[in-house]
Enzyme design. Structure first.
Site, PDB file in Angstrom:
ATOM      1  N   ASP A 253     111.600  -1.100 -71.427  1.00  0.00           N
ATOM      2  CA  ASP A 253     112.241   0.111 -70.931  1.00  0.00           C
ATOM      3  C   ASP A 253     112.320   1.135 -72.066  1.00  0.00           C
ATOM      4  O   ASP A 253     112.770   0.825 -73.173  1.00  0.00           O
ATOM      5  CB  ASP A 253     113.657  -0.221 -70.435  1.00  0.00           C
ATOM      6  CG  ASP A 253     114.329   0.969 -69.800  1.00  0.00           C
ATOM      7  OD1 ASP A 253     114.213   1.127 -68.571  1.00  0.00           O
ATOM      8  OD2 ASP A 253     114.977   1.746 -70.530  1.00  0.00           O
ATOM      9  N   ASN A 261     113.829  13.728 -70.442  1.00  0.00           N
ATOM     10  CA  ASN A 261     113.547  14.600 -69.295  1.00  0.00           C
ATOM     11  C   ASN A 261     114.514  15.781 -69.256  1.00  0.00           C
ATOM     12  O   ASN A 261     114.111  16.922 -68.977  1.00  0.00           O
ATOM     13  CB  ASN A 261     113.653  13.811 -67.990  1.00  0.00           C
ATOM     14  CG  ASN A 261     112.374  13.062 -67.650  1.00  0.00           C
ATOM     15  OD1 ASN A 261     111.285  13.477 -68.042  1.00  0.00           O
ATOM     16  ND2 ASN A 261     112.502  11.959 -66.927  1.00  0.00           N
ATOM     17  N   HIS A 266     110.319  17.466 -67.304  1.00  0.00           N
ATOM     18  CA  HIS A 266     109.599  16.314 -66.767  1.00  0.00           C
ATOM     19  C   HIS A 266     108.142  16.258 -67.232  1.00  0.00           C
ATOM     20  O   HIS A 266     107.554  15.177 -67.294  1.00  0.00           O
ATOM     21  CB  HIS A 266     109.662  16.325 -65.234  1.00  0.00           C
ATOM     22  CG  HIS A 266     111.018  15.973 -64.707  1.00  0.00           C
ATOM     23  ND1 HIS A 266     111.463  14.685 -64.592  1.00  0.00           N
ATOM     24  CD2 HIS A 266     112.043  16.769 -64.283  1.00  0.00           C
ATOM     25  CE1 HIS A 266     112.692  14.676 -64.099  1.00  0.00           C
ATOM     26  NE2 HIS A 266     113.072  15.935 -63.903  1.00  0.00           N
ATOM     27  N   ASP A 270     106.523  12.958 -68.639  1.00  0.00           N
ATOM     28  CA  ASP A 270     105.272  12.354 -68.162  1.00  0.00           C
ATOM     29  C   ASP A 270     104.331  12.059 -69.325  1.00  0.00           C
ATOM     30  O   ASP A 270     103.676  11.009 -69.355  1.00  0.00           O
ATOM     31  CB  ASP A 270     104.584  13.281 -67.156  1.00  0.00           C
ATOM     32  CG  ASP A 270     105.323  13.351 -65.831  1.00  0.00           C
ATOM     33  OD1 ASP A 270     106.222  12.515 -65.615  1.00  0.00           O
ATOM     34  OD2 ASP A 270     105.001  14.243 -65.026  1.00  0.00           O
ATOM     35  N   GLU A 296     110.822   4.418 -65.936  1.00  0.00           N
ATOM     36  CA  GLU A 296     110.374   4.293 -67.324  1.00  0.00           C
ATOM     37  C   GLU A 296     110.210   2.837 -67.748  1.00  0.00           C
ATOM     38  O   GLU A 296     110.124   2.534 -68.939  1.00  0.00           O
ATOM     39  CB  GLU A 296     111.366   5.002 -68.255  1.00  0.00           C
ATOM     40  CG  GLU A 296     112.727   4.351 -68.374  1.00  0.00           C
ATOM     41  CD  GLU A 296     113.722   4.800 -67.313  1.00  0.00           C
ATOM     42  OE1 GLU A 296     114.932   4.659 -67.557  1.00  0.00           O
ATOM     43  OE2 GLU A 296     113.282   5.285 -66.242  1.00  0.00           O
TER      44      GLU A 296
END
Length: 379
Positions: A253, A261, A266, A270, A296
């Site tokens: 994680d 974010n 975002h 990404d 994630e």
């Protein structure tokens, strides 16, 4: 039976096979607009249709010998050049380069010039025609076979075999024309076999396109579109439902991903996901399976690794992620990752339970400071 067929009838059948192929390739192009290859194959079969029509008219005395003798072989030469280019384009899934097109154009032009010299000699004209056919089909078969490792589809193998046989028959006809004393195949029989193979080429081109589309859809269904790694669905459908005792699972994680974010947007998030997936993939073994678990989180199946080796691999991944900031279009973002590791051991649990064990180990890693690797505690 074959020997009872006259040449004019066989030429008519041959024209029908080219028309069927032409219509098939036009249909493929209409229904698959981005597909490369069918339009060139359609042009090749169209040229062959015109050539066989001229040959048939010549046999029936409809056109002058000068017109059909030269015209049929010219359209045949051009047709086989286009067929080879079409097969190559279809096989490679990209248009041939300028040098290839130029080379094929020069060879075609040289063959047409030679055809002008031998047009009134039936044996030489037929030998030239069939030598071009042999060259096109054998080169096409070689290209299809060369792409087998990249795309191991049965339809590709079948199409290579069919075009290869067509090339060998054409080669045999050429030899029979030049050296009648050593003829190995009857001309009418050869035409008949090539007609059957023309139908088969059209059929297996369509099968290759269908099989390729099916394979691409399967890849899309099993792949995470953002990171390019396998998705959760693929992981739980493909990995062993009951792993061996030495098999391990790893849940990973990205730390504080929500804040990335929130702070940078975002698009940056990404980019971080894509780069982290790339670094994870570069740190695992060849037989390990990486998939995006959700959000994630990533999951890895490590066959035969055991807890100790899996933890070593986890440390390698953790270091690969943390050692260098992620470059997001000039913005550099520091990223760390927490990892939980579990192996079935003597418990012989199922895959879902193994993933849950790794998830509990991941929770430990997060509560104990993040950016670390923790193994599942014994029950």
């Amino acid at each position: 039976m074959l020997g009872e067929l006259d040449l004019a009838t066989v030429i008519l059948m041959q024209k029908c096979s080219y028309i069927v192929g032409l219509l098939s390739f036009i249909y493929l192009k209409i229904t698959n607009r981005g597909l490369r290859g069918p339009s060139v194959l359609a042009a090749g079969f169209a040229a062959m249709t015109i050539g066989s029509t001229l040959a048939g008219y010549g046999e029936w005395g409809i056109v002058s010998p000068a017109l059909w003798q030269f015209g049929s072989v010219v359209f045949g030469i051009a047709g086989y050049a286009l067929i080879w280019l079409g097969l190559k384009t279809l096989s490679d899934e990209r248009s041939p380069g300028g040098r290839t097109v130029f080379f094929v154009g020069m060879v075609t032009l040289a063959a047409i010039v030679l055809a002008q010299q031998v047009a009134d000699n039936n044996a030489y004209r037929a030998a030239l025609f069939n030598s071009c056919a042999a060259l096109a089909y054998l080169a096409g078969a070689a290209g299809l076979l060369a792409g087998w490792r990249r795309e191991p589809l049965l339809s590709r193998l079948a199409l290579a075999a069919i075009t290869g046989v067509s090339g060998l028959i054409s080669l045999s006809v050429m030899k029979s024309m030049l050296f009648p004393a050593y003829a190995t195949i009857n001309l009418v029989n050869a035409f008949f076999f090539i007609i059957m193979l023309n139908f088969a080429i059209a059929l297996f081109v369509m099968m290759l396109v269908a099989e390729r589309s099916e394979r691409k859809l399967l890849v899309l269904a099993n792949t995470d579109p953002l990171t390019g790694v396998k998705n959760r669905r693929f992981f739980f459908q493909t990995m062993p439902a009951t792993p061996d005792p030495a098999d391990a699972a790893m849940l990973l994680d990205i730390d504080h991903f929500k804040s990335i974010n929130d702070r940078f947007g975002h698009a940056v998030g990404d980019s971080v996901l894509q780069e982290v997936a790339k670094r994870i993939g570069g740190s695992i073994r060849g037989g390990d399976i990486l998939a995006r678990y959700g959000g994630e989180e990533f999951i890895i199946f490590l066959p035969g690794a055991g807890v100790q080796k899996a933890c070593m691999i986890g440390e390698r991944i953790r270091d690969a992620v943390a050692v260098t900031e992620v470059d997001c279009g000039g913005l550099r973002v520091g990223v760390t990752i927490s990892i939980g590791v579990a192996a079935t051991g003597d418990r012989r649990c199922d895959l879902q339970t193994l993933a849950e064990m790794a998830d509990r180990a991941l929770y430990r890693a997060k509560t104990e400071g993040r950016n670390c690797v923790r193994e599942a505690l014994a029950a």
